[in-house]
Design a protein around this motif. Sequence first.
Motif, mmCIF file in Angstrom:
data_model
loop_
_atom_site.group_PDB
_atom_site.id
_atom_site.type_symbol
_atom_site.label_atom_id
_atom_site.label_comp_id
_atom_site.label_asym_id
_atom_site.label_seq_id
_atom_site.Cartn_x
_atom_site.Cartn_y
_atom_site.Cartn_z
ATOM 1 N N PHE A 149 28.789 -24.509 -21.163
ATOM 2 C CA PHE A 149 28.431 -25.840 -21.668
ATOM 3 C C PHE A 149 27.327 -26.475 -20.820
ATOM 4 O O PHE A 149 27.094 -27.662 -20.884
ATOM 5 C CB PHE A 149 29.653 -26.764 -21.699
ATOM 6 C CG PHE A 149 30.765 -26.277 -22.604
ATOM 7 C CD1 PHE A 149 30.503 -25.856 -23.891
ATOM 8 C CD2 PHE A 149 32.068 -26.251 -22.153
ATOM 9 C CE1 PHE A 149 31.520 -25.422 -24.720
ATOM 10 C CE2 PHE A 149 33.096 -25.815 -22.967
ATOM 11 C CZ PHE A 149 32.816 -25.392 -24.265
ATOM 12 N N GLY A 150 26.701 -25.697 -19.973
ATOM 13 C CA GLY A 150 25.621 -26.211 -19.128
ATOM 14 C C GLY A 150 25.988 -26.107 -17.662
ATOM 15 O O GLY A 150 27.153 -26.217 -17.280
ATOM 16 N N ALA A 151 24.971 -25.904 -16.829
ATOM 17 C CA ALA A 151 25.203 -25.734 -15.391
ATOM 18 C C ALA A 151 25.672 -27.022 -14.736
ATOM 19 O O ALA A 151 26.463 -27.004 -13.791
ATOM 20 C CB ALA A 151 23.931 -25.238 -14.716
ATOM 21 N N SER A 152 25.217 -28.169 -15.250
ATOM 22 C CA SER A 152 25.613 -29.439 -14.628
ATOM 23 C C SER A 152 27.115 -29.687 -14.809
ATOM 24 O O SER A 152 27.776 -30.193 -13.894
ATOM 25 C CB SER A 152 24.816 -30.593 -15.226
ATOM 26 O OG SER A 152 25.081 -30.706 -16.617
ATOM 27 N N LEU A 153 27.651 -29.324 -15.956
ATOM 28 C CA LEU A 153 29.094 -29.508 -16.188
ATOM 29 C C LEU A 153 29.903 -28.552 -15.316
ATOM 30 O O LEU A 153 30.958 -28.916 -14.784
ATOM 31 C CB LEU A 153 29.429 -29.304 -17.665
ATOM 32 C CG LEU A 153 30.873 -29.572 -18.070
ATOM 33 C CD1 LEU A 153 31.243 -31.028 -17.800
ATOM 34 C CD2 LEU A 153 31.091 -29.254 -19.540
ATOM 35 N N ALA A 154 29.397 -27.356 -15.111
ATOM 36 C CA ALA A 154 30.110 -26.368 -14.301
ATOM 37 C C ALA A 154 30.139 -26.777 -12.831
ATOM 38 O O ALA A 154 31.093 -26.466 -12.114
ATOM 39 C CB ALA A 154 29.473 -24.993 -14.457
ATOM 40 N N GLU A 155 29.119 -27.481 -12.367
ATOM 41 C CA GLU A 155 29.048 -27.852 -10.955
ATOM 42 C C GLU A 155 29.635 -29.222 -10.661
ATOM 43 O O GLU A 155 29.800 -29.596 -9.505
ATOM 44 C CB GLU A 155 27.587 -27.816 -10.497
ATOM 45 C CG GLU A 155 27.010 -26.417 -10.522
ATOM 46 C CD GLU A 155 25.519 -26.410 -10.258
ATOM 47 O OE1 GLU A 155 24.939 -27.502 -10.070
ATOM 48 O OE2 GLU A 155 24.941 -25.315 -10.262
ATOM 49 N N SER A 156 29.956 -29.988 -11.683
ATOM 50 C CA SER A 156 30.493 -31.332 -11.461
ATOM 51 C C SER A 156 31.963 -31.255 -11.057
ATOM 52 O O SER A 156 32.660 -30.291 -11.371
ATOM 53 C CB SER A 156 30.340 -32.174 -12.739
ATOM 54 O OG SER A 156 31.138 -31.635 -13.768
ATOM 55 N N PRO A 157 32.470 -32.275 -10.339
ATOM 56 C CA PRO A 157 33.878 -32.280 -9.944
ATOM 57 C C PRO A 157 34.787 -32.340 -11.172
ATOM 58 O O PRO A 157 34.404 -32.837 -12.230
ATOM 59 C CB PRO A 157 34.037 -33.538 -9.097
ATOM 60 C CG PRO A 157 32.697 -34.140 -8.962
ATOM 61 C CD PRO A 157 31.754 -33.423 -9.841
ATOM 62 N N LEU A 158 35.991 -31.820 -11.000
ATOM 63 C CA LEU A 158 36.945 -31.778 -12.113
ATOM 64 C C LEU A 158 37.335 -33.185 -12.555
ATOM 65 O O LEU A 158 37.433 -33.459 -13.747
ATOM 66 C CB LEU A 158 38.196 -30.985 -11.691
ATOM 67 C CG LEU A 158 39.233 -30.726 -12.767
ATOM 68 C CD1 LEU A 158 38.641 -29.923 -13.898
ATOM 69 C CD2 LEU A 158 40.430 -30.018 -12.179
ATOM 70 N N LEU A 159 37.567 -34.094 -11.614
ATOM 71 C CA LEU A 159 37.940 -35.468 -11.929
ATOM 72 C C LEU A 159 36.847 -36.417 -11.464
ATOM 73 O O LEU A 159 36.302 -36.254 -10.371
ATOM 74 C CB LEU A 159 39.260 -35.839 -11.245
ATOM 75 C CG LEU A 159 40.501 -35.073 -11.686
ATOM 76 C CD1 LEU A 159 41.683 -35.481 -10.826
ATOM 77 C CD2 LEU A 159 40.812 -35.322 -13.151
ATOM 78 N N SER A 160 36.566 -37.402 -12.269
ATOM 79 C CA SER A 160 35.602 -38.432 -11.849
ATOM 80 C C SER A 160 36.256 -39.326 -10.796
ATOM 81 O O SER A 160 37.467 -39.280 -10.591
ATOM 82 C CB SER A 160 35.175 -39.264 -13.062
ATOM 83 O OG SER A 160 36.276 -39.998 -13.554
ATOM 84 N N ALA A 161 35.468 -40.149 -10.157
ATOM 85 C CA ALA A 161 35.998 -41.027 -9.107
ATOM 86 C C ALA A 161 36.996 -42.025 -9.676
ATOM 87 O O ALA A 161 38.045 -42.309 -9.070
ATOM 88 C CB ALA A 161 34.851 -41.766 -8.428
ATOM 89 N N SER A 162 36.728 -42.543 -10.871
ATOM 90 C CA SER A 162 37.671 -43.504 -11.471
ATOM 91 C C SER A 162 38.980 -42.820 -11.850
ATOM 92 O O SER A 162 40.060 -43.394 -11.698
ATOM 93 C CB SER A 162 37.036 -44.173 -12.693
ATOM 94 O OG SER A 162 36.690 -43.206 -13.669
ATOM 95 N N ALA A 163 38.924 -41.564 -12.358
ATOM 96 C CA ALA A 163 40.146 -40.841 -12.711
ATOM 97 C C ALA A 163 40.944 -40.522 -11.456
ATOM 98 O O ALA A 163 42.173 -40.648 -11.440
ATOM 99 C CB ALA A 163 39.803 -39.570 -13.476
#
Length: 196
Positions: A39-53
């Motif tokens: 689904f894109g390299a940026s999605l693969a490298e992003s953290p599993l949970l956002s800071a708010s989650a």
Amino acid sequence: MVRDRARRSARGNRWGLAVVGAVPLAAGLAALAAGRGLFGASLAESPLLSASAADFLGRPWVPYAAVAVAFVAGFLALRWLMIQGLNDTVGRLVLDKSDDGRVEMSESVARGALEQEVADYPGVRRARARLTESSDAPHLRLALTLDDDADVRGVWQRVRSDALANLRSSLDLERVPAVVRMSMIAPAKNPRRGLA
């Protein structure tokens, strides 16, 4: 009516199991695809949970809510398993109905008489019967265990002409749909015979 309810229950079980299996499978495949970069390299490298989650899950009441949800899910799963274990044997059979009342007989009485009659046929080792579906129009499920040298055709003819006729007569019914299952076993061997 009871048969339709059983069909609806079976269909609901199949759909429920399909959904319970498909949702985690789809979530797992989507996570795997995202991790592999489909689904894109940026999605693969992003953290599993956002800071708010992560902040939301860090609140003190979240573990208690998770335990409550787990208990509810466990209760529903246990209830579903218990329903699967219920059989469709009727408790009482209605022999006569009128405005003054009704005459009933315990299913175990009719079942016991039928089992005793059939078990006395030559070649029949054991007979187990169940009356199912409804108390007004029961269906019979009869499981017979025969000796391996039994006359299967003769047993079947006696069941059909004698036992089922007697059951219909005792219940005052024109027809009782029946499923008869026969299995065969070897005759019991006498261990003392070799010692003599």
